[in-house]
Motif scaffolding. Structure first.
Motif, PDB file in Angstrom:
ATOM      1  N   ALA A  16       0.837  -1.208   0.000  1.00 23.17           N
ATOM      2  CA  ALA A  16       0.000   0.000   0.000  1.00 23.17           C
ATOM      3  C   ALA A  16       0.873   1.259   0.000  1.00 23.17           C
ATOM      4  N   ILE A  17       1.948   1.247   0.756  1.00 23.34           N
ATOM      5  CA  ILE A  17       2.870   2.385   0.773  1.00 23.34           C
ATOM      6  C   ILE A  17       3.490   2.568  -0.602  1.00 23.34           C
ATOM      7  N   LEU A  18       3.901   1.460  -1.218  1.00 24.97           N
ATOM      8  CA  LEU A  18       4.490   1.529  -2.549  1.00 24.97           C
ATOM      9  C   LEU A  18       3.493   2.077  -3.561  1.00 24.97           C
ATOM     10  N   PHE A  19       2.264   1.607  -3.489  1.00 21.87           N
ATOM     11  CA  PHE A  19       1.220   2.082  -4.393  1.00 21.87           C
ATOM     12  C   PHE A  19       1.023   3.591  -4.221  1.00 21.87           C
ATOM     13  N   LEU A  20       0.920   4.054  -2.985  1.00 22.31           N
ATOM     14  CA  LEU A  20       0.738   5.489  -2.730  1.00 22.31           C
ATOM     15  C   LEU A  20       1.962   6.303  -3.152  1.00 22.31           C
ATOM     16  N   ARG A  21       3.133   5.683  -3.057  1.00 22.82           N
ATOM     17  CA  ARG A  21       4.370   6.363  -3.462  1.00 22.82           C
ATOM     18  C   ARG A  21       4.382   6.647  -4.964  1.00 22.82           C
ATOM     19  N   PHE A  22       3.915   5.689  -5.770  1.00 25.09           N
ATOM     20  CA  PHE A  22       3.960   5.845  -7.218  1.00 25.09           C
ATOM     21  C   PHE A  22       2.689   6.418  -7.823  1.00 25.09           C
ATOM     22  N   LEU A  23       1.639   6.520  -7.051  1.00 25.52           N
ATOM     23  CA  LEU A  23       0.369   7.017  -7.565  1.00 25.52           C
ATOM     24  C   LEU A  23       0.461   8.431  -8.147  1.00 25.52           C
ATOM     25  N   PRO A  24       1.109   9.399  -7.491  1.00 23.38           N
ATOM     26  CA  PRO A  24       1.193  10.737  -8.100  1.00 23.38           C
ATOM     27  C   PRO A  24       1.908  10.735  -9.451  1.00 23.38           C
ATOM     28  N   ASP A  25       2.998   9.991  -9.567  1.00 32.99           N
ATOM     29  CA  ASP A  25       3.707   9.917 -10.847  1.00 32.99           C
ATOM     30  C   ASP A  25       2.827   9.297 -11.921  1.00 32.99           C
ATOM     31  N   TYR A  26       2.068   8.289 -11.554  1.00 36.44           N
ATOM     32  CA  TYR A  26       1.178   7.619 -12.502  1.00 36.44           C
ATOM     33  C   TYR A  26       0.070   8.559 -12.960  1.00 36.44           C
ATOM     34  N   GLY A  38       4.299  -6.280 -15.088  1.00 38.29           N
ATOM     35  CA  GLY A  38       4.946  -7.071 -14.040  1.00 38.29           C
ATOM     36  C   GLY A  38       4.639  -6.600 -12.640  1.00 38.29           C
ATOM     37  N   ILE A  39       3.529  -5.888 -12.448  1.00 36.17           N
ATOM     38  CA  ILE A  39       3.232  -5.320 -11.136  1.00 36.17           C
ATOM     39  C   ILE A  39       3.001  -6.398 -10.083  1.00 36.17           C
ATOM     40  N   GLY A  40       2.416  -7.520 -10.460  1.00 36.32           N
ATOM     41  CA  GLY A  40       2.171  -8.606  -9.507  1.00 36.32           C
ATOM     42  C   GLY A  40       3.460  -9.191  -8.964  1.00 36.32           C
ATOM     43  N   SER A  41       4.406  -9.464  -9.850  1.00 37.55           N
ATOM     44  CA  SER A  41       5.683 -10.010  -9.382  1.00 37.55           C
ATOM     45  C   SER A  41       6.459  -8.974  -8.579  1.00 37.55           C
ATOM     46  N   PHE A  45       7.793  -9.342  -4.719  1.00 37.93           N
ATOM     47  CA  PHE A  45       9.159  -9.012  -4.306  1.00 37.93           C
ATOM     48  C   PHE A  45       9.139  -8.071  -3.109  1.00 37.93           C
ATOM     49  N   VAL A  46       8.259  -7.075  -3.128  1.00 39.09           N
ATOM     50  CA  VAL A  46       8.146  -6.130  -2.009  1.00 39.09           C
ATOM     51  C   VAL A  46       7.761  -6.866  -0.731  1.00 39.09           C
ATOM     52  N   LEU A  47       6.818  -7.781  -0.826  1.00 35.79           N
ATOM     53  CA  LEU A  47       6.391  -8.542   0.355  1.00 35.79           C
ATOM     54  C   LEU A  47       7.523  -9.420   0.898  1.00 35.79           C
ATOM     55  N   ILE A  48       8.272 -10.052   0.009  1.00 37.88           N
ATOM     56  CA  ILE A  48       9.386 -10.906   0.438  1.00 37.88           C
ATOM     57  C   ILE A  48      10.474 -10.073   1.099  1.00 37.88           C
ATOM     58  N   PHE A  49      10.810  -8.945   0.481  1.00 32.80           N
ATOM     59  CA  PHE A  49      11.842  -8.070   1.043  1.00 32.80           C
ATOM     60  C   PHE A  49      11.384  -7.512   2.392  1.00 32.80           C
ATOM     61  N   ALA A  50      10.121  -7.095   2.485  1.00 29.71           N
ATOM     62  CA  ALA A  50       9.587  -6.561   3.738  1.00 29.71           C
ATOM     63  C   ALA A  50       9.592  -7.630   4.830  1.00 29.71           C
ATOM     64  N   ALA A  51       9.224  -8.867   4.471  1.00 28.91           N
ATOM     65  CA  ALA A  51       9.213  -9.952   5.456  1.00 28.91           C
ATOM     66  C   ALA A  51      10.618 -10.190   6.000  1.00 28.91           C
ATOM     67  N   GLY A  52      11.599 -10.201   5.115  1.00 32.48           N
ATOM     68  CA  GLY A  52      12.977 -10.381   5.567  1.00 32.48           C
ATOM     69  C   GLY A  52      13.447  -9.243   6.445  1.00 32.48           C
ATOM     70  N   ALA A  53      13.120  -8.023   6.068  1.00 36.85           N
ATOM     71  CA  ALA A  53      13.535  -6.859   6.853  1.00 36.85           C
ATOM     72  C   ALA A  53      12.875  -6.858   8.223  1.00 36.85           C
ATOM     73  N   VAL A  54      11.600  -7.173   8.269  1.00 33.09           N
ATOM     74  CA  VAL A  54      10.891  -7.196   9.557  1.00 33.09           C
ATOM     75  C   VAL A  54      11.439  -8.312  10.435  1.00 33.09           C
ATOM     76  N   PHE A  55      11.607  -9.484   9.854  1.00 33.90           N
ATOM     77  CA  PHE A  55      12.030 -10.635  10.650  1.00 33.90           C
ATOM     78  C   PHE A  55      13.479 -10.527  11.113  1.00 33.90           C
TER      79      PHE A  55
END
Length: 158
Positions: A16-26, A38-41, A45-55
């Motif tokens: 959601a943060i990523l979506f809001l970050r790019f929404l104005p540019d879009y 490729g937005i789904g992949s 990737f964002v979820l995997i990276f976030a999970a690793g960072a949080v954990f």
């Protein structure tokens, strides 16, 4: 259990943060465009990276702050910002022999490298990325703390 639910909340807020970050540019793009294919992949990737960072980063810092009785929204927010921004800060624009590049920056076509030297715009993008990654960490940490505290209060009244 509450730390697990707080982790999940901190991870799930990242797309959601990523979506809001790019929404104005879009929305402000000069020509109509569709969502990238490729937005789904990318979101996975964002979820995997976030999970690793949080954990691997967030939870140990939270436990450490909790041990020293410093687990407040302020200390977690600062920790989240720094844990996300500092690693990105190590990837500053470097001098690359004979390399030239351009990119689209907020709807404006700019040169980022000219004959191997980073331009001012390359540095602007660098500092902007540090800020936005830090913002991801800040919001993730605050969501984590809010969920954790909410579940903590609920357990005290039951």
């Amino acid at each position: 259990m509450r730390i697990l639910l707080a982790q999940i909340a901190a991870i799930l807020v990242q797309p959601a943060i990523l979506f809001l970050r790019f929404l104005p540019d879009y929305l402000l793009a000069p020509s109509p465009q569709s969502f990238p294919s490729g937005i789904g992949s990318f979101l996975i990737f964002v979820l995997i990276f976030a999970a690793g960072a949080v954990f691997f980063l967030g939870i140990p810092i939270f436990i450490l702050l909790r041990k020293f009785n410093r687990d407040s929204w302020f200390s977690l927010g600062i920790s989240g910002f720094l844990l996300s921004a500092v690693p990105v800060a190590f990837f500053w624009p470097q001098q690359i022999e004979g390399y030239s590049a351009s990119s689209n920056w907020h709807g404006k076509f700019i040169n980022t490298y000219i004959e191997g030297l980073p331009t001012n715009h390359a540095w602007f993008i660098y500092f902007e990325n540090i800020f936005f990654y830090g913002l991801h960490g800040l919001i993730g940490a605050l969501v984590f703390y809010a969920v954790w505290r909410r579940l903590d209060k609920r357990n005290k009244f039951i």
